[in-house]
Design an enzyme around this catalytic site. Structure first.
Site, PDB file in Angstrom:
ATOM      1  N   ASP A  30      20.464  33.770   0.242  1.00  0.00           N
ATOM      2  CA  ASP A  30      20.059  34.207  -1.091  1.00  0.00           C
ATOM      3  C   ASP A  30      21.205  34.091  -2.094  1.00  0.00           C
ATOM      4  O   ASP A  30      21.029  33.600  -3.208  1.00  0.00           O
ATOM      5  CB  ASP A  30      19.548  35.655  -1.039  1.00  0.00           C
ATOM      6  CG  ASP A  30      18.945  36.103  -2.365  1.00  0.00           C
ATOM      7  OD1 ASP A  30      17.737  35.889  -2.571  1.00  0.00           O
ATOM      8  OD2 ASP A  30      19.695  36.632  -3.208  1.00  0.00           O
ATOM      9  N   CYS A  37      15.800  35.215  -4.349  1.00  0.00           N
ATOM     10  CA  CYS A  37      15.503  33.873  -3.818  1.00  0.00           C
ATOM     11  C   CYS A  37      14.791  33.963  -2.477  1.00  0.00           C
ATOM     12  O   CYS A  37      13.816  33.242  -2.232  1.00  0.00           O
ATOM     13  CB  CYS A  37      16.784  33.062  -3.691  1.00  0.00           C
ATOM     14  SG  CYS A  37      17.722  32.929  -5.222  1.00  0.00           S
ATOM     15  N   ASP A  38      15.270  34.834  -1.611  1.00  0.00           N
ATOM     16  CA  ASP A  38      14.612  35.022  -0.315  1.00  0.00           C
ATOM     17  C   ASP A  38      13.156  35.430  -0.493  1.00  0.00           C
ATOM     18  O   ASP A  38      12.256  34.874   0.140  1.00  0.00           O
ATOM     19  CB  ASP A  38      15.334  36.115   0.482  1.00  0.00           C
ATOM     20  CG  ASP A  38      16.487  35.560   1.304  1.00  0.00           C
ATOM     21  OD1 ASP A  38      16.390  34.424   1.776  1.00  0.00           O
ATOM     22  OD2 ASP A  38      17.486  36.276   1.473  1.00  0.00           O
ATOM     23  N   PHE A  39      12.924  36.416  -1.346  1.00  0.00           N
ATOM     24  CA  PHE A  39      11.575  36.963  -1.459  1.00  0.00           C
ATOM     25  C   PHE A  39      10.650  36.051  -2.252  1.00  0.00           C
ATOM     26  O   PHE A  39       9.475  35.904  -1.913  1.00  0.00           O
ATOM     27  CB  PHE A  39      11.618  38.383  -2.035  1.00  0.00           C
ATOM     28  CG  PHE A  39      12.040  39.393  -1.010  1.00  0.00           C
ATOM     29  CD1 PHE A  39      11.101  40.035  -0.224  1.00  0.00           C
ATOM     30  CD2 PHE A  39      13.373  39.682  -0.791  1.00  0.00           C
ATOM     31  CE1 PHE A  39      11.474  40.946   0.747  1.00  0.00           C
ATOM     32  CE2 PHE A  39      13.767  40.589   0.175  1.00  0.00           C
ATOM     33  CZ  PHE A  39      12.820  41.230   0.953  1.00  0.00           C
TER      34      PHE A  39
END
Length: 412
Positions: free
Chosen positions: A140, A168-170
């Protein structure tokens, strides 16, 4: 009216190889929507388990509700054989390892596709499956940096700052989930599964519309810095800021003319609505400092709860800046049953999120079981779901399919 229909994904079987946040969030959402999600972990477990020596770290509990955990060592031939057998029965496989990891173990998309043409293979990547960056390690933090999100965050006179949440991950996980849902619908027409991919870089770039807009729609006679603090990313709206109050901070934004007129009345400055400097959105954007000064002078004399009450009554979009602890105890979220307090063996109780997605008629699952202990369901899942016998399991164990301690593969 009580929900009467089955969950939308009832009967869908998901193999979740997800690590850390990106892949596991996709699996979590699919599980809340009714899918049976089997979390497949290496002998050392999901990387995130390593953040705490004893028990599961809270973020692991957050992202793995309702899942069953089985351990499979992809370094062993027996472990790889198990995955191939599982894939013949699965509807969806999720993975967010770095590019090539699954292929090196013989369980990539092209290798599994002939075994199960209906399989939907969901691949969450930092940069996608092709392009010059495809092989770069991605987390992320690094995606926030390379996407422009970090450079757009912070104040003009300070350095770039990462966003507090793992955006970014989610966002990558949400986009991957959307792709899986679309592929399930398409499979009803074609009878075939397909490869679905989501790039974290591309997913978060979609949120930079205002910052990119500053490049294409510059404000006359004004240079927009790369970072604008809490003001609009393109400095093209005012008011749009976080203002100091007597006991904290409050966010205020005026999108429509009616918002601006109501705000001016509440702060005791109705004459500003007749001032040509503030006559429309473009004019107000050209005089951000004057507007922020007027609002800040008023907010600093009042508490954030009082300000919210006055502005909400006037129809002006606003919200107090809450701490994470305050958000976890937000009465609105509690009333909507977003949070569930679940008994936990060592923590006493843990507060966990439920699905952000709701339906009027279909059932959406809450937290029905806590995130699993590492490998807790290996034998039960392999025997009851996939038909492995006691003898099969014993042979596989002896062949190292479940059990050598090793390092988890790096996730993207």
């Amino acid at each position: 009216m009580k929900n009467s229909r089955l969950p939308p994904l009832d009967g869908i079987l998901v193999l979740d190889f997800g690590q850390v946040y990106n892949g596991p969030y996709c699996g979590l959402l699919l599980g809340y929507l009714g899918a049976r999600v089997i979390k497949i972990e290496p002998p050392a477990g999901d990387i995130i388990r390593g953040r705490q020596r004893e028990g599961e770290p809270y973020p692991f509990l957050w992202l793995n509700s309702n899942k069953e955990s089985i351990t499979i060592d992809l370094q062993s031939a027996a472990g790889r054989d198990i995955v191939r057998k599982l894939a013949t029965r699965a509807d969806v496989l999720i993975e967010n390892f770095t590019v090539g990891v699954m292929e090196r173990h013989g369980v990539g998309w092209e290798q599994l596709r002939p075994m199960n043409p209906r399989l939907i293979y969901a691949s969450g990547k930092g940069y996608g499956l092709d392009g010059p960056y495809r092989d770069y390690p991605a987390m992320d933090l690094t995606i926030q940096a390379v996407s422009g999100a970090m450079n757009a965050t912070g104040f003009p006179d300070g350095p770039p700052v990462k966003a507090g949440p793992a955006i970014c991950d989610f966002m990558g996980g949400v986009h991957l989930c959307v792709g899986v849902l679309a592929a399930i619908i398409e499979r009803q027409r074609s009878g075939e599964g397909q490869l679905v991919e989501s790039s974290m870089q591309e997913a978060v770039l979609m949120s930079l519309a205002s910052a990119v807009g500053a490049m294409y729609d510059p404000i006359e006679n004004k240079v927009v810095p790369p970072r604008t603090g809490n003001q609009h990313p393109g400095l093209s709206m005012a008011p749009y800021n976080v203002y100091e109050t007597a006991d904290g901070y409050i966010a205020i934004i005026c999108v429509a003319e009616r918002h601006w007129h109501s705000l001016a009345e509440v702060i005791g400055r109705p004459e500003m609505t007749r001032d040509t400097r503030f006559s429309d959105t473009v004019a107000r954007a050209e005089h951000i400092d004057e507007i922020d000064d007027a609002i800040g002078t008023w907010t600093r004399l009042r508490g954030k709860v009082e300000i919210q009450r006055l502005l909400v009554d006037a129809g002006v979009p606003c919200a107090p800046v809450k701490s994470v602890e305050e958000a976890m105890n937000d009465p609105h979220l509690i009333e909507r049953r977003f949070w569930q307090d679940i008994p936990h063996g060592t923590r006493g109780s843990v507060r966990l999120p439920t699905s952000p997605i709701r339906f009027g008629s279909s059932t959406v699952r809450g937290v029905e079981r806590l995130a699993p202990k590492l490998g807790a369901d290996t034998e039960n899942v392999l025997s009851s779901v996939f038909g492995f016998s006691t003898e099969d399991l014993e042979h596989l164990r002896n062949d190292g399919a479940f059990g050598r301690t090793g390092r988890a593969e790096s996730a993207s």
